[in-house]
Write a protein that holds these residues in place. Structure first.
Motif, mmCIF file in Angstrom:
data_model
loop_
_atom_site.group_PDB
_atom_site.id
_atom_site.type_symbol
_atom_site.label_atom_id
_atom_site.label_comp_id
_atom_site.label_asym_id
_atom_site.label_seq_id
_atom_site.Cartn_x
_atom_site.Cartn_y
_atom_site.Cartn_z
ATOM 1 N N PRO A 61 -1.424 -2.425 0.427
ATOM 2 C CA PRO A 61 -0.948 -0.999 0.845
ATOM 3 C C PRO A 61 0.606 -0.691 0.441
ATOM 4 O O PRO A 61 1.327 -1.736 0.284
ATOM 5 N N LYS A 62 1.119 0.449 0.264
ATOM 6 C CA LYS A 62 2.045 0.755 0.060
ATOM 7 C C LYS A 62 3.255 0.352 1.014
ATOM 8 O O LYS A 62 3.022 0.608 1.830
ATOM 9 N N THR A 63 4.334 -0.073 0.334
ATOM 10 C CA THR A 63 5.620 -0.502 0.963
ATOM 11 C C THR A 63 6.762 0.358 0.473
ATOM 12 O O THR A 63 6.920 0.407 -0.729
ATOM 13 N N ILE A 64 7.356 1.087 1.419
ATOM 14 C CA ILE A 64 8.654 1.942 1.010
ATOM 15 C C ILE A 64 9.732 1.588 1.377
ATOM 16 O O ILE A 64 9.713 1.414 2.671
ATOM 17 N N ILE A 65 10.860 1.319 0.672
ATOM 18 C CA ILE A 65 12.073 0.767 1.138
ATOM 19 C C ILE A 65 13.152 2.144 0.731
ATOM 20 O O ILE A 65 12.765 2.242 -0.678
ATOM 21 N N GLY A 66 13.692 2.641 1.460
ATOM 22 C CA GLY A 66 14.604 3.750 1.156
ATOM 23 C C GLY A 66 15.726 3.345 0.264
ATOM 24 O O GLY A 66 16.028 2.342 0.052
ATOM 25 N N SER A 67 16.463 4.317 0.047
ATOM 26 C CA SER A 67 17.699 4.221 -1.211
ATOM 27 C C SER A 67 18.778 3.555 -0.369
ATOM 28 O O SER A 67 18.992 3.756 1.080
ATOM 29 N N ASN A 68 19.569 2.975 -0.813
ATOM 30 C CA ASN A 68 20.791 2.368 -0.370
ATOM 31 C C ASN A 68 20.415 1.206 0.753
ATOM 32 O O ASN A 68 21.400 1.127 1.638
ATOM 33 N N SER A 69 19.221 0.730 0.632
ATOM 34 C CA SER A 69 19.224 -0.333 1.545
ATOM 35 C C SER A 69 19.448 -1.705 1.066
ATOM 36 O O SER A 69 19.800 -2.193 -0.267
ATOM 37 N N LEU A 70 19.785 -2.510 2.113
ATOM 38 C CA LEU A 70 20.402 -4.200 1.532
ATOM 39 C C LEU A 70 19.325 -5.060 2.372
ATOM 40 O O LEU A 70 19.438 -4.982 3.714
ATOM 41 N N ILE A 71 18.519 -5.791 1.587
ATOM 42 C CA ILE A 71 17.612 -6.667 2.306
ATOM 43 C C ILE A 71 18.012 -8.008 1.990
ATOM 44 O O ILE A 71 18.048 -8.552 0.690
ATOM 45 N N ARG A 72 18.741 -8.766 2.863
ATOM 46 C CA ARG A 72 19.379 -10.012 2.789
ATOM 47 C C ARG A 72 18.536 -11.055 2.469
ATOM 48 O O ARG A 72 17.176 -10.939 2.935
ATOM 49 N N SER A 73 19.233 -12.195 2.067
ATOM 50 C CA SER A 73 18.417 -13.302 1.400
ATOM 51 C C SER A 73 17.519 -13.940 2.457
ATOM 52 O O SER A 73 17.602 -13.947 3.400
ATOM 53 N N GLY A 74 16.109 -14.327 1.867
ATOM 54 C CA GLY A 74 15.020 -14.855 2.670
ATOM 55 C C GLY A 74 14.344 -13.957 3.525
ATOM 56 O O GLY A 74 13.272 -14.288 4.296
ATOM 57 N N SER A 75 14.436 -12.651 3.450
ATOM 58 C CA SER A 75 13.792 -11.967 4.319
ATOM 59 C C SER A 75 12.344 -11.725 3.893
ATOM 60 O O SER A 75 12.235 -11.557 2.448
ATOM 61 N N ILE A 76 11.420 -11.488 4.598
ATOM 62 C CA ILE A 76 10.000 -11.242 4.333
ATOM 63 C C ILE A 76 9.596 -9.788 4.845
ATOM 64 O O ILE A 76 9.390 -9.884 6.281
ATOM 65 N N LEU A 77 9.268 -8.760 4.275
ATOM 66 C CA LEU A 77 8.934 -7.554 4.519
ATOM 67 C C LEU A 77 7.254 -7.142 4.129
ATOM 68 O O LEU A 77 7.175 -7.211 2.837
#
Lengths: 260, 260, 260
Positions: A61-77
């Motif tokens: 399925p589609k996953t959407i991350i908005g602009s100007n986002s910051l996903i720090r190391s080791g994260s699982i979305l």
């Protein structure tokens, strides 16, 4: 040395302008990442759901991350979730499928958000927070470390029911919230409370089990030499009323969106 | 098969003699790793701070890991922190910037240390510990699973104030410590306590909210057939008084450093 | 795009048929993985124990993962442990050495199982669970988020003693269990309890400290219009009595294995 080209991106992912991706990160199928976002080292974005392990015909399925986002190391979305603009995580968070975050939300290190959870805008979760599925959170809600929202009153059962939390409420460290409750606007839940009943707007509950202590505006701040709550009059870091003050912002075009 | 050469090291990192680095580990700019240390698989050492995402001219602050250290797999240590000799972590810890650990400290699996925290020597944190910024810990302090140290009494506010803990104190599992408190030497905080007031030297506090139960030396050990506290007379695993006993060590050259 | 060939597998590992291994996963020496299992991205399987860092002659103990298992991304399973068939983890779990799981067990995201722990079959641990070494769990035991099982009554000491939990018991969110206790069959431990004494079969204990509230079958379910416990009559998702009902299953060949 950061943000070279040592990562894996699916050919079906759509990556915005000026997106940086760290070493060893993995971007799965059908992920959309908005402009100017950063995905740090070792992150997994769009982690396929459980069906992917058993079905040959699985489509992520589609996953959407908005602009100007910051996903720090080791994260699982996980795939199938939507993260609004300026979404920020600490390190090594886990967020499951079909969860929705509004804009400007923060999820802290080692927090685990189960699937089918909804957050409005400007919510901030600290570290080690655990949110069960089916909980719903409106806007400007801050949740402190080691808080658990549950969804099963008599475990194990098939009767899973989330708790809802309304705008501006604060849930202090180590609280556990039982399922199916309603926590109003501008509430404060004290540290290490076990919340077993509904909380009315502007109330402070604390204890194990939590009881009503009083109105939040009776909580005196020695620093302010006055009441600290409702907190938006006393705190504006990273919040939209920073420039004009809370009362002026409430009647602005943006503020009206939250006070309709 | 361990410790081949399948990792990423910045050209500005300084790696000591006999250092082993695991697969997929990343050593960022300006990291210094002492001799005989081991960095396990998937670790990130010297993780750049938040400015790195927004500034082209960002220079990563120095990160120092002492000799004989062991950083277990999946851990993330931010830049700008200093880790004394023989520093050990469990798996997947997160330690933020500007934090200082003395020598022989241990941080357990899934623990999260915010920035600007100070630890002395021989401190041991178990798993899932969460320490807020501005807390300070002296020496020989052990913290057990799921403990939270907070720093904001009326959240959210700009008045962040840490708690301080003095030598030899023990904080049992699941305790939450409110901000701005002082916990003395040789104290014991019981499991699941909510600590809301200062704790004097050699006192045992427990409960939600925690109350003074008595002196720690009133806690009887069936195994010892005597009091268990002060614990350094009963426990010496990995501690410097192992050979000569606590009283003799206190008056040794090393012991005097902690009893000046 | 999943499950290409971008991982590291020791030449001494034995990988079953139809096993899929994700990107950046590491399979260490002497790991055995059963047929049809999936090891997701960034996992480390057979993580070598502490001796591996100090001994040139270290031989990694055997690690066995049963067939049809699913180890989700970022998990670390140490060498010397045995995981029965259909073992499932959430993301980023940590399980230490010499631990044994029966079949059909689940360990949730960010849970940390220390070494020398034993689980029977069909145990389910939710997220952020912490189990100390020497604890033992029989079958069909479910443990909810942020629960801690401890093993040291007067910390720190050398007298580590686990707690034992018998079949079908349920430990609700945020409970802390003191060491050396015995929790019987079909018990319920309430959310946020501090368990300080033994719990008899079919009892419900809750509070800080936990007290006996009554028999579990006095807990009324509004949905069932009747008692919810013993729960196997009300819940069968993923459980072996799903087809025939609990009473018929108990007298089946499989059921008799658990009621000898």
């Amino acid at each position: 040395m950061r943000f070279k080209n040592n990562f894996i991106v699916s050919s079906s992912a759509i990556i915005g302008n000026n997106v940086r991706i760290g070493d060893h990160a993995i971007i799965h199928d059908n992920v959309v990442i908005g402009d100017n976002s950063t995905i740090c080292e070792n992150c997994i974005i769009g982690e396929p759901g459980v069906d992917s392990y058993y079905s040959e015909n699985y489509v992520n399925p589609k996953t959407i991350i908005g602009s100007n986002s910051l996903i720090r190391s080791g994260s699982i979305l996980y795939s199938g979730s939507i993260f609004g603009d300026s979404f920020t995580t600490g390190n090594t968070v886990s967020i499951r499928e079909n969860t929705v975050f509004g804009k400007n939300c923060i999820v802290g290190t080692f927090s685990d958000i189960q699937g089918n959870v909804t957050f409005g805008d400007y919510c901030r979760l600290n570290s080690h927070v655990q949110i069960a599925s089916k909980c719903t959170f409106k806007n400007f809600i801050f949740i402190y470390p080691m808080v658990v929202f549950t969804n099963d009153l008599l475990p194990p059962s098939n009767h899973l029911i989330g708790t809802s939390v309304d705008d501006f409420s604060q849930i202090a460290a180590g609280a556990v919230i039982l399922p199916g409750l309603s926590i109003g606007k501008h509430c404060l839940i004290g540290a290490k409370s076990l919340v077993t009943k509904n909380v009315e707007d502007y109330e402070f509950h604390a204890g194990n089990p939590a009881v009503r202590i009083g109105k939040v505006n009776h909580l005196w701040s020695k620093d302010n030499k006055g009441p600290h709550y409702p907190w938006p009059y006393k705190f504006d870091r990273g919040l939209p009323w920073k420039e004009k003050g809370f009362d002026q912002w409430k009647i602005s075009d943006e503020g009206k969106l939250y006070f309709s």
